[in-house]
Design an enzyme around this catalytic site. Structure first.
Site, PDB file in Angstrom:
ATOM      1  N   THR A  58       0.813  -1.210   0.000  1.00 52.99           N
ATOM      2  CA  THR A  58       0.000   0.000   0.000  1.00 52.99           C
ATOM      3  C   THR A  58       0.850   1.264   0.000  1.00 52.99           C
ATOM      4  O   THR A  58       0.312   2.356  -0.001  1.00 52.99           O
ATOM      5  CB  THR A  58      -0.931   0.026   1.228  1.00 52.99           C
ATOM      6  OG1 THR A  58      -0.137  -0.067   2.400  1.00 52.99           O
ATOM      7  CG2 THR A  58      -1.928  -1.096   1.172  1.00 52.99           C
ATOM      8  N   ALA A  59       2.153   1.119   0.022  1.00 53.16           N
ATOM      9  CA  ALA A  59       3.015   2.298   0.060  1.00 53.16           C
ATOM     10  C   ALA A  59       3.019   3.002  -1.293  1.00 53.16           C
ATOM     11  O   ALA A  59       2.910   2.368  -2.340  1.00 53.16           O
ATOM     12  CB  ALA A  59       4.441   1.882   0.434  1.00 53.16           C
ATOM     13  N   CYS A  60       3.149   4.308  -1.279  1.00 57.70           N
ATOM     14  CA  CYS A  60       3.185   5.091  -2.514  1.00 57.70           C
ATOM     15  C   CYS A  60       4.403   4.689  -3.341  1.00 57.70           C
ATOM     16  O   CYS A  60       5.492   4.539  -2.817  1.00 57.70           O
ATOM     17  CB  CYS A  60       3.264   6.575  -2.194  1.00 57.70           C
ATOM     18  SG  CYS A  60       1.801   7.174  -1.338  1.00 57.70           S
ATOM     19  N   GLY A  61       4.194   4.513  -4.615  1.00 58.15           N
ATOM     20  CA  GLY A  61       5.302   4.217  -5.509  1.00 58.15           C
ATOM     21  C   GLY A  61       5.736   2.773  -5.526  1.00 58.15           C
ATOM     22  O   GLY A  61       6.616   2.400  -6.281  1.00 58.15           O
ATOM     23  N   SER A  62       5.147   1.941  -4.694  1.00 53.91           N
ATOM     24  CA  SER A  62       5.533   0.533  -4.671  1.00 53.91           C
ATOM     25  C   SER A  62       4.826  -0.208  -5.790  1.00 53.91           C
ATOM     26  O   SER A  62       3.732   0.138  -6.200  1.00 53.91           O
ATOM     27  CB  SER A  62       5.145  -0.099  -3.338  1.00 53.91           C
ATOM     28  OG  SER A  62       5.895   0.466  -2.300  1.00 53.91           O
TER      29      SER A  62
END
Length: 167
Positions: A58-62
């Site tokens: 759910t992390a941004c950019g992952s």
């Protein structure tokens, strides 16, 4: 937090997909700080630990990790419908029951309600995952049908939390 440890154990086993029903629990024993669970059948703990590592990122950019087997989540089906106004009332009830959070600002809460808004289980815990596991375990151990419930939880609803609810 030390409350509802049997419920936490049962809920954790359910929400991690280690068991599918509390009927698979033979016994839960609490000994000081330890909780021991005896199951009716065998569990491949290696398989269970691998599936626990297969998370939605759910992390941004992952981006999703390649080379992993597809997630094995059950299909969610329920005919439960809840009016938006009733859902708002449930959220208000969740917040009003969160007395430890009001005093300390350091806990999360989870609550299971019927579609009519009846509170079926409530828990506060330092960990939001634990609060969810406790209410799921509490209701399941009472013989409740989880697909007929609304799950409410404070804090960020990450992919891991959605997976718990799905299972």
């Amino acid at each position: 937090t030390p409350e509802l440890r049997e419920e936490l154990a049962a809920g954790y086993l359910l929400t991690q997909g280690i068991i599918e029903s509390v009927e698979e629990i033979e016994d839960i024993e609490i000994d000081d700080r330890n909780v021991k669970v005896e199951l009716t059948g065998a569990v491949d703990l290696r398989e269970a630990s691998v599936s626990m590592m297969n998370l939605i990122v759910t992390a941004c950019g992952s981006s999703p990790r390649a080379e992993r087997s597809p997630m094995r989540l059950p299909e969610v089906s329920s005919g439960l419908k809840v009016e938006a106004s009733r859902l708002k009332d449930m959220i208000t009830a969740l917040n009003s029951r969160s007395s430890v959070h009001r005093r300390t600002g350091g806990t999360h809460a989870a609550m299971l309600c019927s579609g009519e808004g009846e509170v079926l289980a409530f828990s506060e815990d330092v960990g939001r995952h634990n609060a969810v596991d406790k209410v799921i375990g509490a209701h399941a151990l009472k013989g409740g049908v989880l697909s007929e419930c609304v799950l409410l939880s404070t804090g960020r609803q990450s992919g891991e939390m959605v997976q718990k609810a799905c299972r």
